[in-house]
Scaffold this active site. Structure first.
Site, PDB file in Angstrom:
ATOM      1  N   ASN A 147      17.849  65.224  51.551  1.00  6.05           N
ATOM      2  CA  ASN A 147      17.067  64.224  50.924  1.00  6.05           C
ATOM      3  C   ASN A 147      16.683  62.764  51.491  1.00  6.05           C
ATOM      4  OD1 ASN A 147      15.510  65.492  48.807  1.00  6.05           O
ATOM      5  ND2 ASN A 147      17.572  65.966  47.680  1.00  6.05           N
ATOM      6  N   CYS A 170      13.055  72.546  49.992  1.00  6.16           N
ATOM      7  CA  CYS A 170      13.507  72.090  48.649  1.00  6.16           C
ATOM      8  C   CYS A 170      13.694  73.179  47.954  1.00  6.16           C
ATOM      9  CB  CYS A 170      12.557  71.064  47.975  1.00  6.16           C
ATOM     10  SG  CYS A 170      12.588  70.758  46.466  1.00  6.16           S
ATOM     11  N   ASP A 171      14.682  73.105  46.947  1.00  3.63           N
ATOM     12  CA  ASP A 171      14.919  74.183  45.939  1.00  3.63           C
ATOM     13  C   ASP A 171      14.438  74.015  44.695  1.00  3.63           C
ATOM     14  OD1 ASP A 171      16.490  72.456  44.671  1.00  3.63           O
ATOM     15  OD2 ASP A 171      18.473  73.134  45.418  1.00  3.63           O
ATOM     16  N   TYR A 266       9.768  67.023  38.653  1.00  6.01           N
ATOM     17  CA  TYR A 266       9.975  65.202  39.044  1.00  6.01           C
ATOM     18  C   TYR A 266       8.596  64.627  39.031  1.00  6.01           C
ATOM     19  CZ  TYR A 266      14.597  66.125  41.354  1.00  6.01           C
ATOM     20  OH  TYR A 266      15.859  66.691  41.601  1.00  6.01           O
TER      21      TYR A 266
HETATM   22  P1  NAD Z   1      27.521  65.552  49.290  1.00  9.59           P
HETATM   23  O1  NAD Z   1      27.650  63.855  49.435  1.00  9.59           O
HETATM   24  O2  NAD Z   1      28.478  66.285  48.498  1.00  9.59           O
HETATM   25  O3  NAD Z   1      27.657  66.176  50.646  1.00  9.59           O
HETATM   26  C1  NAD Z   1      27.156  65.774  51.883  1.00  9.59           C
HETATM   27  C2  NAD Z   1      27.855  65.706  52.981  1.00  9.59           C
HETATM   28  O4  NAD Z   1      27.119  65.228  54.003  1.00  9.59           O
HETATM   29  C3  NAD Z   1      29.172  64.696  52.957  1.00  9.59           C
HETATM   30  O5  NAD Z   1      30.309  65.551  53.160  1.00  9.59           O
HETATM   31  C4  NAD Z   1      28.924  63.830  53.907  1.00  9.59           C
HETATM   32  O6  NAD Z   1      30.122  63.230  54.434  1.00  9.59           O
HETATM   33  C5  NAD Z   1      28.187  64.463  54.916  1.00  9.59           C
HETATM   34  N1  NAD Z   1      27.404  63.558  55.912  1.00  9.59           N
HETATM   35  C6  NAD Z   1      26.581  62.372  55.824  1.00  9.59           C
HETATM   36  N2  NAD Z   1      26.030  61.847  56.650  1.00  9.59           N
HETATM   37  C7  NAD Z   1      26.124  62.852  57.735  1.00  9.59           C
HETATM   38  C8  NAD Z   1      25.920  62.921  58.857  1.00  9.59           C
HETATM   39  N3  NAD Z   1      25.239  61.965  59.668  1.00  9.59           N
HETATM   40  N4  NAD Z   1      26.193  64.079  59.681  1.00  9.59           N
HETATM   41  C9  NAD Z   1      27.102  65.042  59.187  1.00  9.59           C
HETATM   42  N5  NAD Z   1      27.334  65.042  57.843  1.00  9.59           N
HETATM   43  C10 NAD Z   1      27.045  63.934  57.118  1.00  9.59           C
HETATM   44  O7  NAD Z   1      25.929  65.750  48.536  1.00  9.59           O
HETATM   45  P2  NAD Z   1      25.461  66.873  47.907  1.00  9.59           P
HETATM   46  O8  NAD Z   1      25.090  66.430  46.678  1.00  9.59           O
HETATM   47  O9  NAD Z   1      26.133  68.033  48.151  1.00  9.59           O
HETATM   48  O10 NAD Z   1      23.920  66.948  48.466  1.00  9.59           O
HETATM   49  C11 NAD Z   1      23.848  67.307  50.021  1.00  9.59           C
HETATM   50  C12 NAD Z   1      22.386  67.206  50.445  1.00  9.59           C
HETATM   51  O11 NAD Z   1      21.591  67.959  49.945  1.00  9.59           O
HETATM   52  C13 NAD Z   1      21.625  65.698  49.957  1.00  9.59           C
HETATM   53  O12 NAD Z   1      21.071  65.206  50.599  1.00  9.59           O
HETATM   54  C14 NAD Z   1      21.036  65.970  48.734  1.00  9.59           C
HETATM   55  O13 NAD Z   1      19.947  65.220  48.525  1.00  9.59           O
HETATM   56  C15 NAD Z   1      20.384  67.617  49.400  1.00  9.59           C
HETATM   57  N6  NAD Z   1      19.896  68.626  48.576  1.00  9.59           N
HETATM   58  C16 NAD Z   1      18.622  68.718  48.533  1.00  9.59           C
HETATM   59  C17 NAD Z   1      18.066  69.735  47.868  1.00  9.59           C
HETATM   60  C18 NAD Z   1      16.484  69.799  48.104  1.00  9.59           C
HETATM   61  O14 NAD Z   1      16.024  70.414  47.316  1.00  9.59           O
HETATM   62  N7  NAD Z   1      15.941  69.584  49.152  1.00  9.59           N
HETATM   63  C19 NAD Z   1      18.841  70.421  46.909  1.00  9.59           C
HETATM   64  C20 NAD Z   1      19.977  69.949  46.599  1.00  9.59           C
HETATM   65  C21 NAD Z   1      20.559  69.046  47.546  1.00  9.59           C
HETATM   66  C1  G6P Z   2      17.014  69.776  42.814  1.00  7.56           C
HETATM   67  C2  G6P Z   2      16.351  68.969  43.635  1.00  7.56           C
HETATM   68  C3  G6P Z   2      17.115  68.256  44.988  1.00  7.56           C
HETATM   69  C4  G6P Z   2      18.065  67.402  44.411  1.00  7.56           C
HETATM   70  C5  G6P Z   2      18.988  67.815  43.178  1.00  7.56           C
HETATM   71  C6  G6P Z   2      19.544  66.904  42.497  1.00  7.56           C
HETATM   72  O1  G6P Z   2      17.828  70.619  43.121  1.00  7.56           O
HETATM   73  O2  G6P Z   2      15.440  69.845  44.402  1.00  7.56           O
HETATM   74  O3  G6P Z   2      16.355  67.879  45.676  1.00  7.56           O
HETATM   75  O4  G6P Z   2      18.838  66.978  45.213  1.00  7.56           O
HETATM   76  O5  G6P Z   2      17.815  68.607  42.075  1.00  7.56           O
HETATM   77  O6  G6P Z   2      20.601  67.559  41.651  1.00  7.56           O
HETATM   78  P1  G6P Z   2      21.725  66.782  41.227  1.00  7.56           P
HETATM   79  O7  G6P Z   2      22.615  67.547  40.411  1.00  7.56           O
HETATM   80  O8  G6P Z   2      22.586  66.100  42.503  1.00  7.56           O
HETATM   81  O9  G6P Z   2      21.055  65.412  40.497  1.00  7.56           O
HETATM   82 MN    MN Z   3      14.414  68.998  46.216  1.00  6.09          MN
END
Ligand code: NAD
Ligand code: G6P
Ligand code: MN
Length: 467
Positions: A147, A170-171, A266
């Site tokens: 994100n 996105c999920d 959202y």
């Molecule tokens: P998190 O902080 O637990 O994990 C992210 C990991 O990325 C960490 O281990 C960190 O060290 C690593 N990291 C940071 N910069 C990096 C880089 N340049 N190269 C390699 N690794 C790197 O976060 P999370 O809560 O598990 O979420 C992970 C990602 O997934 C976030 O961007 C979150 O917004 C995204 N996400 C997106 C959706 C969606 O719908 N698109 C859904 C859920 C989570």
């Molecule tokens: C949904 C969205 C993601 C977002 C997440 C946040 O899954 O699609 O884009 O990262 O919610 O969840 P959190 O538990 O981290 O607030």
């Molecule tokens: Mn999302």
């Protein structure tokens, strides 16, 4: 059958254990030869890595599993890279959320100023990561969750315009389907083929077709939501945390106010900013909930498996915990199926990889460039829409024109996203100020400048230099 090689970038992510388990669960249908985790934070990733070693040893013998901070080792000879990085970590997410809330403005991970600040960190990090992956595996599929996906997608479109193997997803829409499709005669998400359009975290379902009959069941769902009380039928309350219970309940209110389509959850931040600010605690935001909840839970889960040295024959047994059902009906005898407590996340990205791997051309909601897909919206807009996805990438379904209300909202939001990406790529303070001022969550220029300056101070080296 070909055996594929998969890397997960952001190996230390809280979502990685579920993804690794999902890859094991589909081993018969999506055979792998190698799985590698990559992260810049060796210590954080090691907890997940040690868990992964046990998981793959027990449930997927023959697969080479490793974890590394060396990009050459991670990305050489790779077919799929699943990306979920969070530049700045949850510590900076906390600042993203708290800074605007101090000024009475939405403080959210991806919507409003929080999404802007997160974007300033994610855009350069994602560009660097994609360049690194391409150095070692020019043809790997890069399936990205990182994100703020809307801003990341606008940036990757500009920097890698011809790279059809780079797909942002996105999920959220499918989580919405998981919860609300049962309102249509008990259907499940997999029974339905959706139509949807908008920007990421800023869009609407326009139809939900029953895959068997072709019938559009969205009107039935909307009618029930308008009447209210859906929670009693679906019983989602108490199965999710308070934030998501509030959010899914709020969808009813949105449908009552705007009955013609089903909005993404959202949209609550854009259509009801006052409610959302009032509902937020400026001293304890969603980031704090995640730090105290999911982050700790996932680490404890991995550490416990590592200290047991096995999963089979324990409450972590993979096949049994998944057959016991989702986290929502875990009974204590077994661990909940998903440790991140997100049923959709791992499933969706693995389904997508499989549709590409076997050229299935299944339908997914994908963030893709508007080239006449929604004819009355700006060309170039990174639309989230239904696409067939196979070995040639994502091919969107053409949609009808957007209504005046939606078009007005979308074009304003897209202006904000473009300016945010301009600011990140050009290092422009003026563009950053314009981005925040054009966002309907901020609007006021002096407020925008105050928030921007506080972000710059809080982010330090995490931000590009904005001149
Ligand atoms: P998190 O902080 O637990 O994990 C992210 C990991 O990325 C960490 O281990 C960190 O060290 C690593 N990291 C940071 N910069 C990096 C880089 N340049 N190269 C390699 N690794 C790197 O976060 P999370 O809560 O598990 O979420 C992970 C990602 O997934 C976030 O961007 C979150 O917004 C995204 N996400 C997106 C959706 C969606 O719908 N698109 C859904 C859920 C989570
Ligand atoms: C949904 C969205 C993601 C977002 C997440 C946040 O899954 O699609 O884009 O990262 O919610 O969840 P959190 O538990 O981290 O607030
Ligand atoms: Mn999302």
């Amino acid at each position: 059958m070909k055996q594929f090689s998969v890397a997960i970038a952001g190996g230390g992510s809280t979502y990685t254990p579920d993804m690794l388990e999902m890859l094991c669960l589909v081993r018969e249908h999506f055979p792998l030869r190698r799985v590698v985790l990559y992260d810049i934070d060796e210590t954080r990733q090691a907890h997940i890595g040690r868990f992964g070693e046990i998981l793959f040893r027990e449930y997927y013998p023959g697969v080479e599993f490793c974890y590394t901070t060396d990009p050459a080792k991670a990305f050489t000879d790779i077919d799929f890279v699943l990306v979920q990085i969070r530049p700045g970590g949850l510590a900076m997410r906390e600042q993203d959320e708290k800074i605007p809330l101090r000024h009475g403005v939405i403080g959210q991970e991806t919507c409003g100023p929080g999404g802007f600040a997160y974007g300033m960190r994610s855009v350069p990090a994602m560009i660097e990561l994609v360049n690194t992956i391409r150095r070692y595996s020019p043809e790997a599929w890069i399936l990205n969750y990182s994100n703020p996906a809307a801003i990341v997608a606008e940036a990757t479109k500009r920097v890698f315009p011809d790279d059809f193997r780079l797909i942002n997803i996105c999920d959220m829409p499918i989580s919405i389907m998981d919860i609300f499709c049962p309102l249509a005669g008990g259907r499940k998400r997999m029974d339905i083929e959706p139509r949807y359009y908008g920007l990421n975290h800023f869009g609407w379902f326009t139809a939900m077709y029953d895959k068997q009959t072709g019938e559009d069941v969205l009107p039935e769902i909307l009618e029930k939501l308008q009447k209210g009380g859906c929670d009693d039928e679906l019983g989602f309350s108490g199965k999710n945390d308070d934030y998501w219970n509030f959010t899914f309940k709020h969808l009813e209110k949105m449908v009552q106010d705007y009955p013609h389509s089903l909005p993404n959850t959202y949209m609550q931040y854009y259509l009801y900013p006052q409610t959302m600010v009032a509902h937020s605690d400026p001293n304890y935001t969603r980031a704090n909930t995640v730090i105290d909840g999911r982050e700790k839970r996932v680490k404890a889960y991995c550490d416990e498996v590592a200290s047991l040295g096995r999963m089979r024959g324990t409450k972590f047994d993979l096949d049994r915990k998944y057959s016991a059902g989702s986290h929502k009906n875990a009974d204590g005898e077994f661990e909940s199926a998903t440790v991140a407590h997100n049923d959709a996340h791992a499933t969706y990205i693995v389904e997508l990889a499989m549709s590409i791997a076997y050229n299935r051309n299944d339908v997914f909601l994908i963030i893709t460039e508007n080239k006449g897909v929604v004819p009355n919206l700006s060309d170039g807009m990174m639309l989230e829409v239904a696409c067939r996805v196979g070995a040639r990438g994502a091919e969107p379904f053409r949609m009808e024109e957007a209504g005046t209300f939606e078009k007005g909202l979308l074009e304003g939001q897209y202006a904000y996203e473009k300016l945010a990406v301009d600011a990140a790529l050009e290092g422009s303070y003026q563009k950053a100020l314009q981005a925040l001022a054009v966002s309907r969550t901020v609007a006021d220029t002096d407020l925008a400048r105050t928030i921007l300056d506080e972000y710059i101070a809080a982010n330090g080296e995490h931000f590009p230099v904005l001149k």
